[in-house]
Design a protein around this motif. Structure first.
Motif, mmCIF file in Angstrom:
data_model
loop_
_atom_site.group_PDB
_atom_site.id
_atom_site.type_symbol
_atom_site.label_atom_id
_atom_site.label_comp_id
_atom_site.label_asym_id
_atom_site.label_seq_id
_atom_site.Cartn_x
_atom_site.Cartn_y
_atom_site.Cartn_z
ATOM 1 N N GLU A 163 0.833 -1.202 0.000
ATOM 2 C CA GLU A 163 0.000 0.000 0.000
ATOM 3 C C GLU A 163 0.871 1.257 0.000
ATOM 4 N N LEU A 164 0.329 2.331 -0.565
ATOM 5 C CA LEU A 164 1.020 3.614 -0.574
ATOM 6 C C LEU A 164 0.880 4.281 0.788
ATOM 7 N N ASN A 165 1.990 4.720 1.360
ATOM 8 C CA ASN A 165 1.979 5.534 2.575
ATOM 9 C C ASN A 165 2.020 6.996 2.134
ATOM 10 N N PRO A 166 0.948 7.762 2.341
ATOM 11 C CA PRO A 166 0.907 9.132 1.810
ATOM 12 C C PRO A 166 1.849 10.095 2.518
ATOM 13 N N HIS A 167 2.428 9.686 3.645
ATOM 14 C CA HIS A 167 3.354 10.565 4.363
ATOM 15 C C HIS A 167 4.807 10.156 4.207
ATOM 16 N N THR A 168 5.061 8.886 3.941
ATOM 17 C CA THR A 168 6.434 8.401 3.776
ATOM 18 C C THR A 168 6.514 7.643 2.458
ATOM 19 N N ASN A 169 7.236 8.214 1.510
ATOM 20 C CA ASN A 169 7.324 7.645 0.167
ATOM 21 C C ASN A 169 8.511 8.277 -0.548
ATOM 22 N N ILE A 170 8.561 8.179 -1.840
ATOM 23 C CA ILE A 170 9.699 8.759 -2.569
ATOM 24 C C ILE A 170 9.699 10.278 -2.518
ATOM 25 N N GLN A 171 8.539 10.890 -2.327
ATOM 26 C CA GLN A 171 8.475 12.349 -2.231
ATOM 27 C C GLN A 171 8.731 12.850 -0.812
ATOM 28 N N PHE A 172 8.259 12.144 0.198
ATOM 29 C CA PHE A 172 8.281 12.636 1.574
ATOM 30 C C PHE A 172 9.130 11.742 2.466
ATOM 31 N N GLY A 173 9.861 12.364 3.360
ATOM 32 C CA GLY A 173 10.711 11.644 4.302
ATOM 33 C C GLY A 173 12.093 12.264 4.332
ATOM 34 N N GLU A 174 12.922 11.776 5.226
ATOM 35 C CA GLU A 174 14.243 12.372 5.430
ATOM 36 C C GLU A 174 15.054 12.373 4.138
ATOM 37 N N LEU A 257 4.126 36.289 12.110
ATOM 38 C CA LEU A 257 3.900 34.964 12.657
ATOM 39 C C LEU A 257 3.857 35.002 14.174
ATOM 40 N N ALA A 258 2.899 34.257 14.721
ATOM 41 C CA ALA A 258 2.791 34.185 16.174
ATOM 42 C C ALA A 258 2.822 32.747 16.677
ATOM 43 N N ALA A 259 2.276 31.818 15.890
ATOM 44 C CA ALA A 259 2.208 30.429 16.362
ATOM 45 C C ALA A 259 2.117 29.483 15.174
ATOM 46 N N ALA A 260 2.475 28.228 15.427
ATOM 47 C CA ALA A 260 2.369 27.176 14.432
ATOM 48 C C ALA A 260 1.670 25.978 15.032
ATOM 49 N N GLU A 261 0.923 25.275 14.212
ATOM 50 C CA GLU A 261 0.250 24.046 14.635
ATOM 51 C C GLU A 261 0.972 22.872 13.987
ATOM 52 N N LEU A 262 1.402 21.922 14.806
ATOM 53 C CA LEU A 262 2.099 20.732 14.341
ATOM 54 C C LEU A 262 1.276 19.509 14.674
ATOM 55 N N THR A 263 1.174 18.582 13.733
ATOM 56 C CA THR A 263 0.366 17.379 13.916
ATOM 57 C C THR A 263 1.226 16.139 13.766
ATOM 58 N N ASP A 264 1.099 15.235 14.713
ATOM 59 C CA ASP A 264 1.746 13.935 14.630
ATOM 60 C C ASP A 264 0.935 13.088 13.652
ATOM 61 N N VAL A 265 1.526 12.732 12.500
ATOM 62 C CA VAL A 265 0.757 12.063 11.452
ATOM 63 C C VAL A 265 0.409 10.631 11.839
ATOM 64 N N ALA A 266 1.106 10.072 12.827
ATOM 65 C CA ALA A 266 0.814 8.700 13.243
ATOM 66 C C ALA A 266 -0.333 8.649 14.234
ATOM 67 N N THR A 267 -0.383 9.611 15.166
ATOM 68 C CA THR A 267 -1.405 9.587 16.221
ATOM 69 C C THR A 267 -2.509 10.601 16.012
ATOM 70 N N GLY A 268 -2.254 11.623 15.209
ATOM 71 C CA GLY A 268 -3.222 12.694 15.024
ATOM 72 C C GLY A 268 -3.162 13.754 16.109
ATOM 73 N N CYS A 374 8.886 4.526 -8.761
ATOM 74 C CA CYS A 374 7.486 4.749 -8.412
ATOM 75 C C CYS A 374 7.416 5.933 -7.459
ATOM 76 N N ALA A 375 6.959 7.068 -7.930
ATOM 77 C CA ALA A 375 7.065 8.309 -7.165
ATOM 78 C C ALA A 375 5.724 8.879 -6.732
ATOM 79 N N ALA A 376 4.680 8.050 -6.662
ATOM 80 C CA ALA A 376 3.366 8.541 -6.240
ATOM 81 C C ALA A 376 3.403 8.975 -4.784
ATOM 82 N N SER A 377 2.617 9.995 -4.452
ATOM 83 C CA SER A 377 2.466 10.415 -3.059
ATOM 84 C C SER A 377 1.006 10.607 -2.677
ATOM 85 N N GLU A 378 0.096 10.411 -3.619
ATOM 86 C CA GLU A 378 -1.338 10.515 -3.339
ATOM 87 C C GLU A 378 -2.040 9.268 -3.857
ATOM 88 N N PRO A 379 -3.030 8.764 -3.128
ATOM 89 C CA PRO A 379 -3.759 7.577 -3.595
ATOM 90 C C PRO A 379 -4.412 7.819 -4.948
#
Length: 593
Positions: A163-174, A257-268, A374-379
């Motif tokens: 399955e495609l992981n939309p957060h970790t793939n050829i486009q996204f990640g370290e 800028l005053a603040a940023a919202e960060l989301t853990d993609v694994a837990t939400g 294979c460079a897809a990042s969206e289903p």
């Protein structure tokens, strides 16, 4: 040390061993008109291949030479070369001056600023974060994808049919999209940061030969370790790196800028933190981040970009076309190419504006001995790219074959209309493959012969496609806008004149390549900060003050780079500007160093 440039060397001089060393020493001695024994040391500074005449393929080198007799003898050699007919260029060598990073920790504490946030760990984000960390600003680096080892596992699983992981793939990640590429470090820009980028790569473990290669590359297999080391360097200098963490919100107060919202993609889980300065190095595929920036009121523009396919040939065909009888010489390795053509306008019938001007068709990101990835990042979408390992020893050569498009081709004035065009093509490619009997995320493919003859379904007799999930043989025109397909069909025979065999009927085209560069630009001012659409200065007012929003668009995704090298340079440039502004609030930043 002397520097001798534009020195012709035989191909055997590029081999390992004492015989090659003797060839180089003799050539340097002839250039200086001294006996070989008078040379104490030779250092290779630059080397390229001159294959303009196929019967005389050779190297052209720049050498650093130290004479045993010392500085006076070197000064005399420079003077003698000036008046000698046919002598190569000889001058005093200027050694590399390492990057100097100012210390900004005291100024940051005095201003009570929170640590800067760097979004993305592609080349722009990594180099920016490394500079900020060494300046004492302790940057927080957030990356929506996984660390490189987990990312490798996710990519391997997808390539194997998972399955495609939309957060970790050829486009996204370290490491960003560049980690799964050829690691090419060539660039058309003349940036003062370029030398620093190369040396910082070597400091992080890249091969030293990138310092003298005319077309340096690292390769995917070595880039993995390089980006891992750069992350460790950032942390050692005081930075923090958080993976699987996505920027999902921005808050501005009075235009800053005053603040940023960060989301853990694994837990939400969502975290809201103070933010005064954010470097936005999200890459060209972070479409939800583009939407966030647009909806936050940041000034964005449509930008021209290019789309097309990957084209594959046997590497040996390219070697022969470029090097002739010298193709098998072990010092040469896999040949590359760079082709372009500007099509003539078609004035007899109504055309879109770009057709009236004539479209550009060109090759891009050529990967010798590489593979189509294979460079897809969206289903539900198929995207291809290319990569090579350091050895470049694969059976095929591949390159993007791209057609230039612009806002006149988009369907709306929305800043993200180009993104929609990309999505439409990617979904059409997915559906074309399925319609031809392919499995999910297999790519549509067609031979050049079939494409030009308007037929489809025949497999190539000479090229075995390297796309890991497999291809479905079909008509690529079902996945390409008509003007793109028509431009490619017109360009292929013209490009073949520049590289014999490029339009070989058995060459394979695999679709679609849509992520060659960003389809948007996040507008930034001379202070390198973004502008809020409602706060942008009046262009008709001379010397109007630029807003200090604290948001720094950076790298390829922001529309200010095109490839690893230029993105890394932009990362350093933005970091230097940010540090200047922390240390000297309200002052214009230095544009280079």
């Amino acid at each position: 040390m002397l520097e001798i440039s534009n020195l012709a060397l035989p191909l055997d001089a590029g081999l390992e061993g004492s015989q090659a060393d003797k060839l180089v020493r003799r050539a340097a001695a002839r250039a200086l008109n001294v006996p070989p024994r008078d040379i104490a040391e030779i250092r290779l500074l630059k080397r390229s291949v001159d294959a303009r005449k196929k019967h005389d393929v050779h190297f052209v080198a720049t050498l650093g030479v130290t004479l045993a007799a010392g500085a006076q003898a070197e000064a005399a050699a420079i003077e003698a070369a000036v008046g000698r007919k046919g002598a190569p260029n000889v001058k005093a060598h200027q050694p590399y001056d390492p990057l100097q990073v100012p210390q900004a920790a005291t100024a940051s504490r005095a201003a009570a600023e929170p640590r800067p946030i760097v979004v993305g760990t592609g080349p722009a984000g990594l180099f920016c974060a490394l500079y900020l960390a060494r300046a004492g600003l302790r940057p927080l680096v957030v990356e929506r994808g996984a660390a490189v080892d987990d990312r490798l596992a996710a990519v391997d699983a997808f390539n194997a049919g998972g399955e495609l992981n939309p957060h970790t793939n050829i486009q996204f990640g370290e490491g960003g999209a560049g980690t799964f590429s050829d690691g090419k470090l060539t660039t058309n820009i003349k940036s003062p940061w370029s030398r620093h980028v190369l040396h910082l790569f070597v400091e992080a473990g890249a091969p030293e030969e990138i310092l003298w290669q005319a077309k340096p590359h690292i390769g995917t297999d070595l880039l993995v370790n390089v980006v891992r080391t750069m992350r460790k360097q950032i942390v050692a200098a005081g930075g923090q790196v958080r993976f699987e963490t996505q920027l999902t919100g921005l808050q501005f107060e009075n235009g800053e800028l005053a603040a940023a919202e960060l989301t853990d993609v694994a837990t939400g889980a969502v975290e809201r933190i103070p933010a005064r300065r954010i470097v936005l190095a999200c890459g060209h595929s972070a479409r939800d981040t583009f939407e966030l920036i647009r909806d936050a009121g940041v000034h964005m523009e449509q930008k021209p970009f290019s789309v097309g396919v990957r084209i594959e040939h046997p590497q040996q065909l390219i070697n022969r076309a470029q090097y002739g009888k010298a193709a098998d010489h072990p010092a040469l390795g896999a040949a590359d190419y760079k082709l372009s053509v500007h099509l003539r306008p078609k004035a007899k019938k109504a055309q879109q504006a770009a057709d009236q001007q004539g479209r550009g068709v060109y090759t891009f990101c050529m990967c010798p001995g590489g593979e189509v990835v294979c460079a897809a990042s969206e289903p539900g979408g198929v995207v291809v790219n290319g990569m090579s390992r350091f050895a470049r020893d694969g059976r095929n050569a591949n390159s993007a074959l791209l057609v230039g498009i612009g806002p006149e081709d988009f369907e709306s004035a929305d800043p993200l209309a180009g993104v929609q065009l990309q999505r439409n093509m990617e979904r059409a490619a997915y559906e074309a493959s399925i319609a031809a009997g392919g499995k999910p995320y297999q790519a549509p493919a067609q031979t050049v012969g079939d494409f030009l003859a308007h037929t489809a379904g025949n497999t190539s007799k000479n090229v075995r496609p390297t796309y890991a999930r497999g291809v479905a043989w079909c008509d690529l025109r079902s996945a390409l806008p008509p003007f793109v397909a028509d431009a490619m069909a017109e360009a292929l025979p013209l490009l073949d004149r520049r590289l014999h065999g490029f339009a070989d009927p058995q060459a394979v085209m695999t679709g679609v390549e849509t992520r060659s560069s960003s389809p948007v630009r996040i507008v930034r001012g001379k202070n390198l900060q973004a502008q809020l659409a409602a706060e942008a200065p009046d262009p008709d007012v001379q010397n109007a003050p630029e807003p200090e929003t604290g948001l720094y668009p950076c790298g390829e995704g922001a529309g200010y780079a095109g490839g690893i090298m230029s993105a890394a340079c932009d990362g350093l440039r933005v970091a230097a500007a940010l540090v200047d502004q922390v240390m000297q609030p309200g002052q214009k930043p230095m544009s280079s160093q």
